[in-house]
Design a protein around this motif. Structure first.
Motif, PDB file in Angstrom:
ATOM      1  N   LEU A 147      15.925  76.646  13.579  1.00 53.14           N
ATOM      2  CA  LEU A 147      14.987  75.864  14.119  1.00 53.14           C
ATOM      3  C   LEU A 147      13.925  75.078  13.363  1.00 53.14           C
ATOM      4  O   LEU A 147      13.638  75.908  12.424  1.00 53.14           O
ATOM      5  N   PRO A 148      13.234  74.128  13.606  1.00 57.43           N
ATOM      6  CA  PRO A 148      12.352  73.686  12.552  1.00 57.43           C
ATOM      7  C   PRO A 148      11.116  74.414  12.640  1.00 57.43           C
ATOM      8  O   PRO A 148      10.576  75.156  13.647  1.00 57.43           O
ATOM      9  N   HIS A 149      10.731  74.638  11.270  1.00 61.61           N
ATOM     10  CA  HIS A 149       9.405  75.583  10.999  1.00 61.61           C
ATOM     11  C   HIS A 149       8.224  75.034  11.938  1.00 61.61           C
ATOM     12  O   HIS A 149       8.061  73.881  12.382  1.00 61.61           O
ATOM     13  N   PRO A 150       7.350  76.144  12.563  1.00 62.99           N
ATOM     14  CA  PRO A 150       7.444  77.691  12.234  1.00 62.99           C
ATOM     15  C   PRO A 150       8.133  78.381  13.247  1.00 62.99           C
ATOM     16  O   PRO A 150       7.901  79.600  13.520  1.00 62.99           O
ATOM     17  N   PHE A 151       9.118  77.723  13.974  1.00 69.90           N
ATOM     18  CA  PHE A 151       9.834  78.627  15.036  1.00 69.90           C
ATOM     19  C   PHE A 151      11.287  79.323  14.526  1.00 69.90           C
ATOM     20  O   PHE A 151      11.941  78.637  13.861  1.00 69.90           O
ATOM     21  N   ARG A 152      11.442  80.358  15.232  1.00 69.56           N
ATOM     22  CA  ARG A 152      12.614  81.256  15.041  1.00 69.56           C
ATOM     23  C   ARG A 152      13.169  81.544  16.326  1.00 69.56           C
ATOM     24  O   ARG A 152      12.219  82.106  17.283  1.00 69.56           O
ATOM     25  N   ASP A 153      14.369  81.409  16.401  1.00 68.23           N
ATOM     26  CA  ASP A 153      15.190  81.813  17.508  1.00 68.23           C
ATOM     27  C   ASP A 153      15.323  83.253  17.791  1.00 68.23           C
ATOM     28  O   ASP A 153      16.057  83.800  16.656  1.00 68.23           O
ATOM     29  N   GLN A 154      14.780  83.982  18.382  1.00 70.50           N
ATOM     30  CA  GLN A 154      14.938  85.303  18.414  1.00 70.50           C
ATOM     31  C   GLN A 154      16.351  85.953  18.824  1.00 70.50           C
ATOM     32  O   GLN A 154      16.564  87.063  18.385  1.00 70.50           O
ATOM     33  N   ASN A 155      16.994  85.332  19.583  1.00 73.02           N
ATOM     34  CA  ASN A 155      18.284  85.289  19.658  1.00 73.02           C
ATOM     35  C   ASN A 155      19.432  85.148  18.664  1.00 73.02           C
ATOM     36  O   ASN A 155      20.614  85.585  18.855  1.00 73.02           O
ATOM     37  N   LYS A 156      18.942  84.469  17.715  1.00 73.92           N
ATOM     38  CA  LYS A 156      19.815  84.018  16.762  1.00 73.92           C
ATOM     39  C   LYS A 156      21.102  83.516  17.004  1.00 73.92           C
ATOM     40  O   LYS A 156      22.242  83.764  16.583  1.00 73.92           O
ATOM     41  N   SER A 157      20.943  82.371  17.997  1.00 73.95           N
ATOM     42  CA  SER A 157      21.897  81.856  18.580  1.00 73.95           C
ATOM     43  C   SER A 157      22.305  80.350  18.478  1.00 73.95           C
ATOM     44  O   SER A 157      23.190  79.816  18.916  1.00 73.95           O
ATOM     45  N   ILE A 170      12.795  66.789  14.753  1.00 73.58           N
ATOM     46  CA  ILE A 170      11.604  66.303  14.917  1.00 73.58           C
ATOM     47  C   ILE A 170      11.493  66.294  16.535  1.00 73.58           C
ATOM     48  O   ILE A 170      10.279  66.770  16.955  1.00 73.58           O
ATOM     49  N   GLU A 171      12.756  66.065  17.148  1.00 70.42           N
ATOM     50  CA  GLU A 171      12.244  65.788  18.624  1.00 70.42           C
ATOM     51  C   GLU A 171      12.088  67.142  19.479  1.00 70.42           C
ATOM     52  O   GLU A 171      11.238  67.709  20.182  1.00 70.42           O
ATOM     53  N   ILE A 172      12.957  68.463  18.926  1.00 68.34           N
ATOM     54  CA  ILE A 172      12.927  69.740  19.432  1.00 68.34           C
ATOM     55  C   ILE A 172      11.553  70.195  19.065  1.00 68.34           C
ATOM     56  O   ILE A 172      11.011  71.138  19.787  1.00 68.34           O
ATOM     57  N   LYS A 173      10.968  70.105  17.867  1.00 65.45           N
ATOM     58  CA  LYS A 173       9.926  70.571  17.322  1.00 65.45           C
ATOM     59  C   LYS A 173       8.591  70.006  18.267  1.00 65.45           C
ATOM     60  O   LYS A 173       7.724  70.873  18.644  1.00 65.45           O
ATOM     61  N   LYS A 174       8.708  68.801  18.674  1.00 67.18           N
ATOM     62  CA  LYS A 174       7.901  68.223  19.556  1.00 67.18           C
ATOM     63  C   LYS A 174       7.607  69.059  20.791  1.00 67.18           C
ATOM     64  O   LYS A 174       6.750  69.516  21.372  1.00 67.18           O
ATOM     65  N   LYS A 187       6.671  81.661  14.983  1.00 69.62           N
ATOM     66  CA  LYS A 187       6.994  81.911  16.443  1.00 69.62           C
ATOM     67  C   LYS A 187       8.398  82.386  16.945  1.00 69.62           C
ATOM     68  O   LYS A 187       9.195  81.292  16.976  1.00 69.62           O
ATOM     69  N   HIS A 188       8.446  83.557  17.094  1.00 71.86           N
ATOM     70  CA  HIS A 188       9.902  83.944  17.395  1.00 71.86           C
ATOM     71  C   HIS A 188       9.935  83.781  19.158  1.00 71.86           C
ATOM     72  O   HIS A 188       9.090  84.236  19.870  1.00 71.86           O
ATOM     73  N   ILE A 189      10.919  82.797  19.382  1.00 76.34           N
ATOM     74  CA  ILE A 189      11.071  82.592  20.673  1.00 76.34           C
ATOM     75  C   ILE A 189      12.239  82.691  21.280  1.00 76.34           C
ATOM     76  O   ILE A 189      13.326  82.699  20.482  1.00 76.34           O
ATOM     77  N   SER A 190      12.350  82.531  22.531  1.00 76.74           N
ATOM     78  CA  SER A 190      13.621  82.628  23.367  1.00 76.74           C
ATOM     79  C   SER A 190      13.867  81.379  23.929  1.00 76.74           C
ATOM     80  O   SER A 190      12.848  80.894  24.966  1.00 76.74           O
ATOM     81  N   LEU A 191      14.911  80.554  23.603  1.00 76.16           N
ATOM     82  CA  LEU A 191      14.874  79.140  23.906  1.00 76.16           C
ATOM     83  C   LEU A 191      15.438  79.342  25.567  1.00 76.16           C
ATOM     84  O   LEU A 191      16.175  80.009  25.892  1.00 76.16           O
ATOM     85  N   LYS A 192      15.050  78.236  26.384  1.00 79.62           N
ATOM     86  CA  LYS A 192      15.230  78.113  27.550  1.00 79.62           C
ATOM     87  C   LYS A 192      16.004  76.655  27.767  1.00 79.62           C
ATOM     88  O   LYS A 192      17.386  76.866  27.211  1.00 79.62           O
ATOM     89  N   TYR A 193      15.397  75.594  28.136  1.00 78.42           N
ATOM     90  CA  TYR A 193      16.383  74.452  27.999  1.00 78.42           C
ATOM     91  C   TYR A 193      15.775  73.306  27.312  1.00 78.42           C
ATOM     92  O   TYR A 193      15.878  71.909  27.242  1.00 78.42           O
ATOM     93  N   GLU A 194      14.807  73.801  26.132  1.00 76.23           N
ATOM     94  CA  GLU A 194      14.306  72.959  25.251  1.00 76.23           C
ATOM     95  C   GLU A 194      15.211  72.125  24.353  1.00 76.23           C
ATOM     96  O   GLU A 194      15.096  70.995  24.106  1.00 76.23           O
ATOM     97  N   PRO A 195      16.574  72.635  23.988  1.00 77.13           N
ATOM     98  CA  PRO A 195      17.537  71.917  23.563  1.00 77.13           C
ATOM     99  C   PRO A 195      18.087  70.700  24.129  1.00 77.13           C
ATOM    100  O   PRO A 195      18.355  69.875  23.489  1.00 77.13           O
ATOM    101  N   LEU A 196      18.509  71.154  25.318  1.00 78.23           N
ATOM    102  CA  LEU A 196      18.654  70.043  26.482  1.00 78.23           C
ATOM    103  C   LEU A 196      17.787  68.972  26.620  1.00 78.23           C
ATOM    104  O   LEU A 196      18.410  67.750  26.625  1.00 78.23           O
ATOM    105  N   ILE A 197      16.616  69.318  26.554  1.00 77.72           N
ATOM    106  CA  ILE A 197      15.517  68.121  26.871  1.00 77.72           C
ATOM    107  C   ILE A 197      15.383  67.350  25.480  1.00 77.72           C
ATOM    108  O   ILE A 197      15.376  65.958  25.600  1.00 77.72           O
TER     109      ILE A 197
END
Length: 298
Positions: A147-157, A170-174, A187-197
């Motif tokens: 994922l774009p810095h500073p985000f990390r997908d905690q599920n590594k998926s 650029i879009e998903i970072k916004k 920011k270790h995050i768990s993705l929901k529907y952000e990639p879809l949006i």
């Protein structure tokens, strides 16, 4: 070409693998209602593709057909880890019939990726990856996308395949920046529907400019659940406009599949089966309201 994206979403107390794509294929012009995600009959895994549709599409169709034709690969007798190995053999067998030199195949297949992911009953976990062609043929890769810095997908998926990756990042970072506002350095995050949006926003921009000629059409989405079932979703663009695997549904069509729509960067779901009344509501008055042709069908 295309954009194909997958990730794991934690939904209450379960996990689900989500696979999304745009719906454009290009050859002599662009066709914007094309299926790019292929659930297999066994129900616990999916194929997807990106790259030159003239080769990636027939590879996906024939690979699906071959797996659906063999009882052990069709009925989950073999785990998805074994299906992965079968797929590799199938793809390489198909590509061996292409009457090009090896160097020409490498050039032609440079941008071609065949996604494969599903639920493994042997590992009790999802597998996510893609087949890529190299000097030895198609090889399966488990590498994920950062994922774009500073985000990390905690599920590594998170996995992104296809075109316009820079624009998509650029879009998903916004979207992630608006959703996760804590001040942690990483920011270790768990993705929901952000990639879809994010993909929906890119496709909306593509309709109003000429910057994204390789993608288009509407969203298509499939979910794979931990209990080994695959479920395609219907995309509601607006009133009277609903799309399944990228194809606009006719007015006379009915669907039991869940329907999703996106409004103000929020994903909302509707469930047609929830409208069906429970049996205590099956009164004489209820049946009188059903058109006779439908009553006869039931």
């Amino acid at each position: 070409m295309t954009i194909t994206i997958s990730w794991i979403n934690h939904n209450i107390d379960t996990k689900e693998l989500i696979l999304i794509s745009d719906s454009r294929l290009r050859s002599y012009g662009a066709m914007d209602q094309c299926q790019k995600i292929f659930p297999l009959e066994r129900g616990d895994c999916c194929l997807g593709f990106c790259g030159d549709a003239q080769i990636a599409y027939p590879l996906s169709v024939q690979a699906s057909s071959a797996l659906n034709n063999f009882i052990k690969t069709r009925t989950r007798s073999f785990d998805v880890l074994e299906i992965k190995d079968f797929l590799c053999k199938i793809l390489n067998n198909l590509i061996s019939s292409w009457d090009l030199k090896k160097s020409e195949k490498l050039t032609e297949l440079k941008e071609t990726n065949i996604f494969f992911g599903g639920w493994s009953w042997k590992k009790s976990d999802f597998i996510i990856g893609y087949f890529k062609y190299d000097d030895s043929g198609f090889v399966y890769h488990k590498r994920k996308t950062n994922l774009p810095h500073p985000f990390r997908d905690q599920n590594k998926s998170f996995l992104f395949l296809g075109d316009y990756q820079g624009d998509y990042e650029i879009e998903i970072k916004k979207i992630l920046s608006a959703s996760f506002t804590n001040s942690h350095e990483k920011k270790h995050i768990s993705l929901k529907y952000e990639p879809l949006i994010a993909l929906n926003n890119i496709l909306s921009r593509a309709r109003n400019c000429t910057d994204f000629p390789l993608i288009g059409g509407e969203l298509q989405m499939v979910k794979i659940y931990q209990y080994g079932n695959t479920l395609p979703y219907v995309f509601r663009k607006s009133q009277g406009e609903h799309y399944l695997f990228g194809r606009k549904m006719f007015d006379w069509e009915k669907t039991e599949r869940p329907i999703f729509h996106i409004q103000n960067d929020e994903v909302k779901f509707s469930y047609p089966l929830s409208i069906i009344p429970d049996v205590k509501s099956y009164t004489d008055d209820f049946f009188q309201k059903i058109p006779q042709s439908e009553a006869e069908e039931s």
